[in-house]
Design an enzyme around this catalytic site. Structure first.
Site, PDB file in Angstrom:
ATOM      1  N   CYS A 264       0.832  -1.196   0.000  1.00  0.00           N
ATOM      2  CA  CYS A 264       0.000   0.000   0.000  1.00  0.00           C
ATOM      3  C   CYS A 264       0.874   1.256   0.000  1.00  0.00           C
ATOM      4  O   CYS A 264       1.745   1.398   0.854  1.00  0.00           O
ATOM      5  CB  CYS A 264      -0.850  -0.057   1.263  1.00  0.00           C
ATOM      6  SG  CYS A 264      -1.868   1.353   1.455  1.00  0.00           S
TER       7      CYS A 264
ATOM      8  N   CYS B 169      -0.671   6.093   7.190  1.00  0.00           N
ATOM      9  CA  CYS B 169      -2.039   5.799   7.592  1.00  0.00           C
ATOM     10  C   CYS B 169      -2.136   5.261   9.013  1.00  0.00           C
ATOM     11  O   CYS B 169      -2.904   5.757   9.821  1.00  0.00           O
ATOM     12  CB  CYS B 169      -2.646   4.833   6.579  1.00  0.00           C
ATOM     13  SG  CYS B 169      -4.128   4.004   7.117  1.00  0.00           S
TER      14      CYS B 169
ATOM     15  N   CYS C  73      -2.744  -0.291   9.254  1.00  0.00           N
ATOM     16  CA  CYS C  73      -2.029  -1.581   9.257  1.00  0.00           C
ATOM     17  C   CYS C  73      -0.683  -1.370   9.941  1.00  0.00           C
ATOM     18  O   CYS C  73      -0.105  -0.298   9.860  1.00  0.00           O
ATOM     19  CB  CYS C  73      -1.744  -2.066   7.829  1.00  0.00           C
ATOM     20  SG  CYS C  73      -3.204  -2.408   6.848  1.00  0.00           S
TER      21      CYS C  73
ATOM     22  N   CYS D 266      -7.867   1.615  -0.161  1.00  0.00           N
ATOM     23  CA  CYS D 266      -7.351   0.968   1.045  1.00  0.00           C
ATOM     24  C   CYS D 266      -7.297  -0.507   0.693  1.00  0.00           C
ATOM     25  O   CYS D 266      -8.324  -1.115   0.401  1.00  0.00           O
ATOM     26  CB  CYS D 266      -8.297   1.211   2.213  1.00  0.00           C
ATOM     27  SG  CYS D 266      -7.954   0.141   3.616  1.00  0.00           S
TER      28      CYS D 266
ATOM     29  N   GLN E  43     -19.447  -8.492  12.130  1.00  0.00           N
ATOM     30  CA  GLN E  43     -18.017  -8.776  11.984  1.00  0.00           C
ATOM     31  C   GLN E  43     -17.495  -8.192  10.677  1.00  0.00           C
ATOM     32  O   GLN E  43     -18.152  -8.328   9.645  1.00  0.00           O
ATOM     33  CB  GLN E  43     -17.802 -10.288  11.991  1.00  0.00           C
ATOM     34  CG  GLN E  43     -18.129 -10.930  13.323  1.00  0.00           C
ATOM     35  CD  GLN E  43     -17.027 -10.771  14.341  1.00  0.00           C
ATOM     36  OE1 GLN E  43     -15.942 -10.288  14.038  1.00  0.00           O
ATOM     37  NE2 GLN E  43     -17.303 -11.175  15.572  1.00  0.00           N
TER      38      GLN E  43
ATOM     39  N   TYR F 236     -21.596 -12.739  26.028  1.00  0.00           N
ATOM     40  CA  TYR F 236     -21.104 -11.643  25.171  1.00  0.00           C
ATOM     41  C   TYR F 236     -21.501 -11.952  23.719  1.00  0.00           C
ATOM     42  O   TYR F 236     -20.657 -11.991  22.824  1.00  0.00           O
ATOM     43  CB  TYR F 236     -19.578 -11.498  25.262  1.00  0.00           C
ATOM     44  CG  TYR F 236     -19.018 -11.414  26.663  1.00  0.00           C
ATOM     45  CD1 TYR F 236     -18.854 -10.175  27.281  1.00  0.00           C
ATOM     46  CD2 TYR F 236     -18.641 -12.562  27.355  1.00  0.00           C
ATOM     47  CE1 TYR F 236     -18.321 -10.093  28.557  1.00  0.00           C
ATOM     48  CE2 TYR F 236     -18.112 -12.483  28.638  1.00  0.00           C
ATOM     49  CZ  TYR F 236     -17.945 -11.251  29.231  1.00  0.00           C
ATOM     50  OH  TYR F 236     -17.407 -11.167  30.497  1.00  0.00           O
TER      51      TYR F 236
ATOM     52  N   GLU G 238     -25.966 -10.370  26.308  1.00  0.00           N
ATOM     53  CA  GLU G 238     -25.185  -9.267  25.739  1.00  0.00           C
ATOM     54  C   GLU G 238     -25.646  -7.967  26.376  1.00  0.00           C
ATOM     55  O   GLU G 238     -26.834  -7.800  26.658  1.00  0.00           O
ATOM     56  CB  GLU G 238     -25.416  -9.289  24.208  1.00  0.00           C
ATOM     57  CG  GLU G 238     -25.230  -8.003  23.453  1.00  0.00           C
ATOM     58  CD  GLU G 238     -23.791  -7.505  23.446  1.00  0.00           C
ATOM     59  OE1 GLU G 238     -22.867  -8.316  23.221  1.00  0.00           O
ATOM     60  OE2 GLU G 238     -23.613  -6.294  23.669  1.00  0.00           O
TER      61      GLU G 238
ATOM     62  N   ASP H 218     -17.153 -14.842  24.434  1.00  0.00           N
ATOM     63  CA  ASP H 218     -16.450 -14.064  23.389  1.00  0.00           C
ATOM     64  C   ASP H 218     -16.381 -12.623  23.860  1.00  0.00           C
ATOM     65  O   ASP H 218     -17.040 -11.738  23.316  1.00  0.00           O
ATOM     66  CB  ASP H 218     -17.225 -14.191  22.066  1.00  0.00           C
ATOM     67  CG  ASP H 218     -16.529 -13.467  20.911  1.00  0.00           C
ATOM     68  OD1 ASP H 218     -15.376 -13.029  21.075  1.00  0.00           O
ATOM     69  OD2 ASP H 218     -17.156 -13.335  19.838  1.00  0.00           O
TER      70      ASP H 218
ATOM     71  N   CYS I  79     -10.156 -11.916  21.556  1.00  0.00           N
ATOM     72  CA  CYS I  79      -9.448 -11.029  20.636  1.00  0.00           C
ATOM     73  C   CYS I  79      -8.211 -10.444  21.311  1.00  0.00           C
ATOM     74  O   CYS I  79      -7.574  -9.560  20.766  1.00  0.00           O
ATOM     75  CB  CYS I  79     -10.382  -9.931  20.141  1.00  0.00           C
ATOM     76  SG  CYS I  79     -11.111  -8.976  21.468  1.00  0.00           S
TER      77      CYS I  79
END
Ligand code: SAH
Length: 460
Positions: free
Chosen positions: A78, A84, A87, A165, A289, A318, A339, A387, A414
């Site tokens: 990129c 940016c 990433c 992008c 997602q 969650y 949730e 989660d 995550c």
């Protein structure tokens, strides 16, 4: 390194060898044991750095000259990669990224969770790790030539125009730029953060990768959009994929993107998409997602670990819009989802309905309060899935799991650091972590998701 003495000095040059990567993708070198973090450097590389900031137990440096290159170093695809900040790992080959993420998970589990003897499988990556994002959310600004839509230059509030992008769906890039030009032609002014003036704040595009349906959202400060009819008419004609054009009004002085008031300017309130066989309705404000292909990989793994035969009661903590709950409900007797965000639960209920699933029920509330209450009502789960957000599970929830004793806990995470912390609590409470599968949901960034399987001791 002797205690209290900093072996380096600001603005000085040092020749170093990089040994490691931090969880945010910087290279780590040591001078007399003192760690220095240098963005853009890779493990195994040698180079000259200049110290830019010295803190108590570590420092930051800038790479001045690279003397030995890593075999994993590649030219970032990129052109705006350096400016940016979206990433962090485009200077590393994709195979190298997957290996680095694997190493990170193994090390964090051992260091934070004292979990050493568990198989951590190789990271499941994407065959085509580009153009995977289904949602673009782009700030709008103004330069002499008119509106610009792109990204905030790092450490500033200046917006740089962005034609492309490379981790974004092509159609999202195209629609953002086209919507920007149309708004510009019709005299819409960009919102100015400092003066809290102007109108157009963000352009958002969502795209259903399976259905090919797109939604364009104009986030404005004012309720009124000048020349609305012409703008809508022209946006609608950009692509037959567009099924919905929405305005979201956010009149507050805030950096939260979306406001409370949403109105459909043209077409539908929802677009649809599928993950596996399950259909999801997506509104402007719904959580969904951003990489549904890898979401399927992750949730298939969770489902595999749950090993359901149709007789089980399952709790999904969650649960968001019910993605995992509905996945599990295909194979379980009954699923309970919980949730904290009420709108997400409305979406979850709608999603259960459009998929004609009756063996699932959803509750709004904190998992750490609702699940103990269910427990008190006599609910017993055979399998419990969590989660949680990055901060991990609440201690009260972990203690309830330990009391309820589901035979299996499937932990989707995550953040490897909080995963490791929580696995330790569950292990001390009678569980054994039997395997961990990392999945790459966000290629070229430092994020890594994991799904871990825990079994109640005596039921392994
Ligand atoms: N499994 C979900 C996404 C989970 S993301 C899906 O696939 O859609 C984590 C979710 O936890 C978010 O939706 C967030 O709103 C929710 N959350 C945060 N704190 C919570 C709490 N204390 N109790 C219940 N849910 C919570």
């Amino acid at each position: 390194m002797s205690k209290g003495i900093t072996p380096i000095e600001k603005n000085e040059l040092y020749q170093v060898t990089f040994q490691d990567l931090t969880h945010d993708g910087a290279g780590v070198a040591k001078v007399e044991g003192f760690p220095i973090f240098v963005a853009g450097a890779l493990p195994g590389e040698k180079g000259t750095i200049k110290i830019v900031k010295v803190k108590k137990g570590y420092a930051f440096g800038r790479l001045m000259e690279l003397e030995t290159r890593s075999d994993d170093r590649v030219e970032p695809a990129c052109p705006i990669y350096k400016h940016c900040g979206g990433c962090q790992l485009q200077h590393m080959s994709y195979e190298g990224q997957l290996e680095a993420k694997h190493k990170q998970v193994v090390e964090v589990l051992a260091r934070i969770g004292q979990i050493q003897d568990v198989p951590v499988h190789p990271v499941m990556g994407m065959d085509e790790p580009w153009r995977y994002r289904n949602k673009a959310q782009v700030p709008v600004g103004e330069q002499e030539g008119g509106l610009v839509a792109g990204f905030y230059q790092q450490r500033s509030h200046d917006i740089i125009d962005m034609e492309e992008c490379l981790i974004q769906e092509q159609i999202n890039d195209d629609l953002v730029q086209a919507a920007k030009r149309i708004c510009d032609t019709h005299g819409v002014r960009a919102y100015n953060e400092e003066r809290h003036s102007g109108n157009l704040r963000h352009i958002m595009v969502r795209y259903g990768q399976v259905t090919g349906e797109a939604m364009v959202v104009l986030v404005t400060k004012e309720d009124k959009l000048p020349n609305q009819d012409q703008i809508v008419d022209e946006i609608r004609k950009i692509s037959p994929s567009i099924k919905s054009i929405v305005q979201n009004v956010n009149s507050k002085k805030t950096n939260v993107i979306m406001g409370d008031h949403t109105k459909v300017l043209w077409g539908e309130e929802y677009i649809y998409d599928y993950i596996g066989d399950i259909k999801f309705a997506i509104s402007a404000r719904s959580f969904y997602q951003v990489n549904p292909k890898q979401t399927k990989v992750l949730y298939d793994q969770a489902l595999k670990y749950a090993e359901l035969n149709g007789s089980e009661t399952v709790i999904d903590a969650y649960c968001g819009i019910g993605t995992i709950s509905l996945f599990l409900a295909q194979k379980a007797k009954h699923v309970y989802g919980v949730e904290i965000v009420p709108e997400a639960i409305s979406d979850a209920k709608r999603n259960a309905k459009i998929n004609s699933m009756q063996n699932v029920e959803f509750a709004v509330g904190e998992a750490e309060k609702v699940i103990p209450w269910w427990y008190a009502q006599g609910v017993r789960a055979d399998v419990l899935v969590v989660d949680p957000p990055r901060k991990g599970c609440d201690e009260a929830l972990l203690q309830t799991i330990i009391k309820m004793k589901p035979k299996k806990v499937v932990y989707v995470s995550c953040n490897p650091a909080t995963l490791a912390r929580d696995l330790r609590v569950l292990e001390d409470g009678g569980y054994k972590t039997t395997e961990v599968q990392p999945v790459d949901m966000f290629p070229h960034t430092t994020h890594v998701e994991c799904v871990a399987l825990l079994k109640l001791k005596g039921h392994e």
